[in-house]
Design a protein around this motif. Structure first.
Motif, PDB file in Angstrom:
ATOM      1  N   HIS A  85     -52.254  64.096 -49.298  1.00  0.00           N
ATOM      2  CA  HIS A  85     -52.856  63.215 -48.293  1.00  0.00           C
ATOM      3  C   HIS A  85     -51.871  62.195 -47.743  1.00  0.00           C
ATOM      4  O   HIS A  85     -51.994  61.751 -46.600  1.00  0.00           O
ATOM      5  CB  HIS A  85     -54.084  62.501 -48.877  1.00  0.00           C
ATOM      6  CG  HIS A  85     -53.792  61.640 -50.064  1.00  0.00           C
ATOM      7  ND1 HIS A  85     -53.733  62.139 -51.335  1.00  0.00           N
ATOM      8  CD2 HIS A  85     -53.526  60.312 -50.166  1.00  0.00           C
ATOM      9  CE1 HIS A  85     -53.460  61.159 -52.184  1.00  0.00           C
ATOM     10  NE2 HIS A  85     -53.319  60.033 -51.498  1.00  0.00           N
ATOM     11  N   ASP A  86     -50.859  61.832 -48.541  1.00  0.00           N
ATOM     12  CA  ASP A  86     -49.877  60.857 -48.048  1.00  0.00           C
ATOM     13  C   ASP A  86     -49.031  61.410 -46.906  1.00  0.00           C
ATOM     14  O   ASP A  86     -48.525  60.651 -46.076  1.00  0.00           O
ATOM     15  CB  ASP A  86     -48.959  60.403 -49.188  1.00  0.00           C
ATOM     16  CG  ASP A  86     -49.671  59.471 -50.154  1.00  0.00           C
ATOM     17  OD1 ASP A  86     -50.635  58.806 -49.722  1.00  0.00           O
ATOM     18  OD2 ASP A  86     -49.277  59.420 -51.339  1.00  0.00           O
ATOM     19  N   ASN A 124     -56.062  59.148 -41.610  1.00  0.00           N
ATOM     20  CA  ASN A 124     -55.704  57.755 -41.361  1.00  0.00           C
ATOM     21  C   ASN A 124     -55.509  57.007 -42.679  1.00  0.00           C
ATOM     22  O   ASN A 124     -55.760  57.545 -43.769  1.00  0.00           O
ATOM     23  CB  ASN A 124     -56.758  57.073 -40.477  1.00  0.00           C
ATOM     24  CG  ASN A 124     -58.153  57.117 -41.096  1.00  0.00           C
ATOM     25  OD1 ASN A 124     -58.320  56.901 -42.291  1.00  0.00           O
ATOM     26  ND2 ASN A 124     -59.167  57.394 -40.272  1.00  0.00           N
ATOM     27  N   GLN A 125     -55.092  55.755 -42.572  1.00  0.00           N
ATOM     28  CA  GLN A 125     -54.781  54.971 -43.763  1.00  0.00           C
ATOM     29  C   GLN A 125     -56.002  54.775 -44.638  1.00  0.00           C
ATOM     30  O   GLN A 125     -55.917  54.820 -45.878  1.00  0.00           O
ATOM     31  CB  GLN A 125     -54.190  53.621 -43.356  1.00  0.00           C
ATOM     32  CG  GLN A 125     -53.670  52.785 -44.522  1.00  0.00           C
ATOM     33  CD  GLN A 125     -52.562  53.472 -45.313  1.00  0.00           C
ATOM     34  OE1 GLN A 125     -51.765  54.217 -44.741  1.00  0.00           O
ATOM     35  NE2 GLN A 125     -52.529  53.237 -46.618  1.00  0.00           N
ATOM     36  N   GLY A 126     -57.146  54.578 -44.015  1.00  0.00           N
ATOM     37  CA  GLY A 126     -58.373  54.386 -44.793  1.00  0.00           C
ATOM     38  C   GLY A 126     -58.730  55.616 -45.602  1.00  0.00           C
ATOM     39  O   GLY A 126     -59.153  55.505 -46.772  1.00  0.00           O
ATOM     40  N   GLN A 127     -58.568  56.788 -45.017  1.00  0.00           N
ATOM     41  CA  GLN A 127     -58.863  58.022 -45.740  1.00  0.00           C
ATOM     42  C   GLN A 127     -57.887  58.235 -46.894  1.00  0.00           C
ATOM     43  O   GLN A 127     -58.274  58.710 -47.962  1.00  0.00           O
ATOM     44  CB  GLN A 127     -58.810  59.208 -44.776  1.00  0.00           C
ATOM     45  CG  GLN A 127     -59.934  59.205 -43.742  1.00  0.00           C
ATOM     46  CD  GLN A 127     -59.748  60.262 -42.676  1.00  0.00           C
ATOM     47  OE1 GLN A 127     -58.641  60.468 -42.165  1.00  0.00           O
ATOM     48  NE2 GLN A 127     -60.835  60.938 -42.319  1.00  0.00           N
ATOM     49  N   ARG A 128     -56.619  57.867 -46.668  1.00  0.00           N
ATOM     50  CA  ARG A 128     -55.629  58.003 -47.742  1.00  0.00           C
ATOM     51  C   ARG A 128     -55.977  57.084 -48.915  1.00  0.00           C
ATOM     52  O   ARG A 128     -55.875  57.477 -50.080  1.00  0.00           O
ATOM     53  CB  ARG A 128     -54.228  57.692 -47.216  1.00  0.00           C
ATOM     54  CG  ARG A 128     -53.711  58.695 -46.190  1.00  0.00           C
ATOM     55  CD  ARG A 128     -52.243  58.447 -45.893  1.00  0.00           C
ATOM     56  NE  ARG A 128     -51.743  59.392 -44.917  1.00  0.00           N
ATOM     57  CZ  ARG A 128     -51.569  59.142 -43.636  1.00  0.00           C
ATOM     58  NH1 ARG A 128     -51.873  57.936 -43.156  1.00  0.00           N
ATOM     59  NH2 ARG A 128     -51.107  60.057 -42.815  1.00  0.00           N
ATOM     60  N   GLU A 129     -56.384  55.864 -48.607  1.00  0.00           N
ATOM     61  CA  GLU A 129     -56.754  54.928 -49.670  1.00  0.00           C
ATOM     62  C   GLU A 129     -58.001  55.412 -50.408  1.00  0.00           C
ATOM     63  O   GLU A 129     -58.124  55.231 -51.623  1.00  0.00           O
ATOM     64  CB  GLU A 129     -56.991  53.543 -49.069  1.00  0.00           C
ATOM     65  CG  GLU A 129     -55.705  52.894 -48.542  1.00  0.00           C
ATOM     66  CD  GLU A 129     -55.966  51.574 -47.840  1.00  0.00           C
ATOM     67  OE1 GLU A 129     -57.163  51.214 -47.682  1.00  0.00           O
ATOM     68  OE2 GLU A 129     -54.993  50.900 -47.441  1.00  0.00           O
ATOM     69  N   GLN A 130     -58.921  56.017 -49.665  1.00  0.00           N
ATOM     70  CA  GLN A 130     -60.127  56.554 -50.295  1.00  0.00           C
ATOM     71  C   GLN A 130     -59.782  57.675 -51.279  1.00  0.00           C
ATOM     72  O   GLN A 130     -60.330  57.736 -52.393  1.00  0.00           O
ATOM     73  CB  GLN A 130     -61.073  57.075 -49.214  1.00  0.00           C
ATOM     74  CG  GLN A 130     -62.447  57.472 -49.714  1.00  0.00           C
ATOM     75  CD  GLN A 130     -63.331  57.965 -48.591  1.00  0.00           C
ATOM     76  OE1 GLN A 130     -63.019  58.970 -47.959  1.00  0.00           O
ATOM     77  NE2 GLN A 130     -64.406  57.244 -48.311  1.00  0.00           N
ATOM     78  N   ASP A 156     -56.886  58.031 -52.777  1.00  0.00           N
ATOM     79  CA  ASP A 156     -56.217  57.388 -53.909  1.00  0.00           C
ATOM     80  C   ASP A 156     -57.246  56.857 -54.900  1.00  0.00           C
ATOM     81  O   ASP A 156     -57.051  56.915 -56.129  1.00  0.00           O
ATOM     82  CB  ASP A 156     -55.326  56.242 -53.419  1.00  0.00           C
ATOM     83  CG  ASP A 156     -54.034  56.740 -52.788  1.00  0.00           C
ATOM     84  OD1 ASP A 156     -53.575  57.841 -53.154  1.00  0.00           O
ATOM     85  OD2 ASP A 156     -53.485  56.028 -51.922  1.00  0.00           O
ATOM     86  N   GLY A 157     -58.354  56.334 -54.367  1.00  0.00           N
ATOM     87  CA  GLY A 157     -59.419  55.841 -55.236  1.00  0.00           C
ATOM     88  C   GLY A 157     -60.046  56.949 -56.057  1.00  0.00           C
ATOM     89  O   GLY A 157     -60.349  56.751 -57.250  1.00  0.00           O
ATOM     90  N   THR A 216     -57.731  57.903 -58.902  1.00  0.00           N
ATOM     91  CA  THR A 216     -57.827  56.926 -59.991  1.00  0.00           C
ATOM     92  C   THR A 216     -59.130  57.088 -60.764  1.00  0.00           C
ATOM     93  O   THR A 216     -59.152  57.042 -62.004  1.00  0.00           O
ATOM     94  CB  THR A 216     -57.736  55.497 -59.425  1.00  0.00           C
ATOM     95  OG1 THR A 216     -56.503  55.356 -58.715  1.00  0.00           O
ATOM     96  CG2 THR A 216     -57.803  54.473 -60.549  1.00  0.00           C
TER      97      THR A 216
END
Length: 718
Positions: free
Chosen positions: A225-226, A232-238, A240-241, A244
């Motif tokens: 995803h990176d 978009n950045q929000g989807q990448r952070e999601q 990553d969540g 984790t």
């Protein structure tokens, strides 16, 4: 109603014959460009397939319609290591991408089936209708290997078509399989390795959040995803969540995936591939490699190959070039005498036709050069060159992969610089970008040939070697020496932050496919004529305007003054003097006079200065500019005058002797060996380095090197 064109992706390992198959399927119905949003080159073409004439299932009428075949960059797996490889996954993983395929053809090398099937299983697991094209069976047979395609198709549950991409055998069957898989049945293979077997919860949550149906594609969202450009950045952070939340270890999972795939492929390959003896390479191949990969004889062989190429470029292309040159001069002279005298006549002959003549005369040499370089690539020899050059390249801060851009730079620096994306090490990639323009590209070839023909006699050495060809080879070697020397200097000042490795799969030797070489030559000539030709002709017309008009009545005054001073001279001499005086007072002449003090130490006059400035748009404009200038300000004659003859007749106003002496000609050759002189190259370096810092460094150091070299050459030979 005509169906919408299907998109078929062609993918495979490097050296699997993918590009050859692409040319076989599309012929000349292809074009090049860039993939949307990136600078990676895109090759696409039309593929004729039988499509259903109606949507009704009961109506089996078929019509021949065109599909779009897209040649994706060669990759070993779907986990990319370079930007070129990333393009493939951006297309395959994103259904909204304009190039997302309706089906995929995976080209596999039958002589190394297990490694090639790793990529196939990954592509198939993405849920795309897939066909396996089994290529290079002749190579497998030479290694005493026999592949059972029927058994392989049963094991993989997809169509497996045996082809020979070079001869075209099996291509019709491949078209039928593509039609059946992509249109009629939409066959989606079953999972070869389902990631939900070990990670069901996280896979299911990714599928739910991103409306995905395929388990393996959901896994790629987690792993890549990176680098996916469509997230978009929000989807990448999601994502990553989620990683984790479920404690997902990407590195561990990918390692286990690769091991598991190979473990499942091993018995499958054992069932379908039988060995009928010693599977090593043929003895003649091993004997040839002992010479071509030898630490001494390998370099000697490479030098001899280059010598043959440049001898051929001069010797074979001489006759068609002379014919084109004379035919152009005759056409210009006929047009001059047939049409009514006036501005339109002058614009057509001295501007447009002279500019076109400066383009088409070099078609034979461009065709020969690209054809011979393509022959080296097709035969498998180019990979040997990379191997033997790796040790040498490392001494200058580069590695073996840098050879590909450097050799490609002999054709054109723009695509050559783009190929540096295959160099994983950022340090070596930057150094390669900075020095690639020093390789003598095809745009320099027109300048080299016209100047060499002026001052180097058309003699033979040792009875077989053409002296002009030897000088041309020397100029190309000088560019290589300049590139390596510059790379060494940069390696001192640019810090290296990580080590590098050179790993290359050695392709087998094979006979070239002559139709493929023909397409390569055709595309190269077409690109030169349409792309460089447009620039040359446009600048020739603009230059004609600047050289035909001047401020106020300065040109009329120059004419009157010259007529008065040479009233007793013969009419032909007086007309030539008038034309020269008017050119000197024109807009172009005044600009040339302005920069003349800066270039006088190199032996150049204001006319050459005009050509230097215009050739910043493209190096090959130099010859067209000189042709236009000397058409306007040269000697009036009823006889057709070729470009070479115009340069030969040009006189130095200070000495009265020839303008293009050996000192001036070799000074110009040295200048163009090292000078940047290409706006397109600067633009692509800006795009590849994401800023103006390195393009400006590149421009300054090449121009300083060119000026100093040209000055030293002129001073030594004067």
């Amino acid at each position: 109603m005509k169906p919408a064109p299907r998109k078929i992706a062609l993918i495979g390992n490097p050296n699997s014959g993918k590009s050859t198959l692409f040319n076989q399927l599309t012929g000349l119905r292809q074009k090049t460009g860039n993939f949307p949003g990136v600078t990676v080159e895109k090759k696409s073409g039309t593929l004729r397939l039988p499509f259903p004439a109606h949507s009704s299932a009961s109506d089996e009428t078929l019509v021949v319609a065109e599909a779009i075949l897209i040649d994706l960059p060669g990759i070993y797996s779907i986990y990319p290591k370079s930007r070129d490889e990333q393009v493939a996954m951006d297309i395959l993983a994103n259904p909204q991408h304009p190039d997302h395929p309706d089906a995929v053809v995976v080209v596999a090398d039958a002589s190394n089936l297990q490694r090639n099937l790793l990529l196939f299983t990954q592509i198939a697991d993405l849920g795309l209708p897939t066909v396996l094209a089994l290529n290079m069976l002749d190579v497998a047979e030479s290694m005493k290997l026999k592949v059972n395609a029927v058994q392989l198709a049963m094991q993989l549950q997809v169509p497996v078509i045996k082809i020979n991409a070079r001869s075209g055998d099996g291509v019709d069957l491949l078209r039928e399989a593509i039609q059946r898989v992509a249109v009629t049945e939409r066959l989606v293979p079953a999972y070869f390795l389902d990631p939900a077997e070990k990670q069901p919860e996280i896979i299911e949550e990714v599928k739910t959040r991103y409306q995905l149906e395929n388990n393996y594609l959901a896994l790629q969202y987690l792993c890549q995803h990176d680098s996916f450009t469509f997230l978009n950045q929000g989807q990448r952070e999601q994502l990553d969540g989620l990683i984790t939340k479920y404690a997902f270890d990407k590195t561990d999972f990918l390692a286990n995936e690769t091991i598991t795939r190979y473990e499942r492929l091993r018995p499958l390959v054992q069932k379908t591939v039988t060995s009928q003896g010693d599977s090593e390479q043929p003895a003649w191949t091993r004997r040839l490699d002992k010479i071509l990969l030898h630490p001494v004889w390998g370099y000697v062989a490479f030098l001899m190959v280059l010598l043959v190429i440049f001898q051929a470029v001069f010797a074979w292309a001489e006759y068609p070039m002379d014919w084109i040159d004379q035919a152009t001069a005759n056409a210009i002279q006929w047009t001059k005498t047939t049409l009514p005298q006036g501005v339109l006549n002058d614009l057509l002959t001295d501007g447009l036709m002279a500019g076109i003549g400066g383009v088409i005369i070099f078609i034979p040499q461009i065709a020969f050069l690209f054809g011979l370089v393509g022959l080296l690539e097709e035969s498998g020899y180019m990979a040997r060159v990379m191997v033997i050059m790796d040790k040498l390249m490392r001494k200058f801060g580069l590695n073996g992969r840098s050879v590909v851009p450097l050799i490609s730079g002999v054709a054109c620096a723009v695509p050559a610089i783009m190929t540096t994306r295959s160099i994983n090490n950022p340090y070596e990639r930057l150094l390669t970008i900075l020095v690639t323009p020093l390789m003598s590209c095809s745009a320099r070839l027109p300048i080299y040939t016209i100047l060499i023909a002026l001052v180097v006699p058309d003699d033979t050495v040792l009875g077989i070697l053409n002296l002009q060809g030897l000088v041309l080879l020397g100029l190309y070697l000088l560019g290589l020496i300049g590139a390596l020397g510059s790379a060494w200097l940069f390696s001192i000042f640019v810090p290296r932050r990580e080590p590098s490795y050179f790993i290359l799969e050695m392709p087998t030797y094979k006979w070239p496919r002559w139709s493929h070489l023909g397409i390569t030559m055709y595309d190269s000539v077409k690109s030169f004529v349409l792309e460089a030709g447009k620039i040359i002709v446009a600048i020739s017309i603009v230059l004609w305007v600047l050289a035909s008009y001047g401020p106020g009545d300065s040109m009329e005054q120059a004419e009157a003054q010259t007529m008065k001073e040479m009233s007793d001279a013969p009419e032909q001499v007086r007309e030539a003097a008038v034309a020269s005086a008017q050119l000197e007072t024109s807009y172009a002449g005044r600009f040339g006079k302005f920069i003349e003090p800066a270039i006088a130490p190199l032996g150049y006059d204001w006319k050459i200065g005009i050509a230097l400035i215009t050739s910043f748009a493209a190096r090959e404009v130099f010859v067209g500019t000189m042709s236009t200038i000397y058409s306007i300000g040269g000697e009036a004659s009823e006889d057709a005058v070729t470009i070479r003859q115009r340069l030969e007749k040009e006189r130095n106003p200070q000495t009265g002797g020839p303008m293009y002496t050996p000192a001036v000609s070799f000074s110009l050759l040295m200048f163009y060996v090292f000078a940047m002189m290409c706006m397109s190259t600067l633009a692509i370096v800006y795009r590849e380095t994401h800023g103006w810092k390195w393009p400006m460094v590149q421009l300054v150091y090449t121009m300083v090197l060119a000026y100093v070299s040209a000055w030293a050459t002129f001073q030594l030979l004067s």
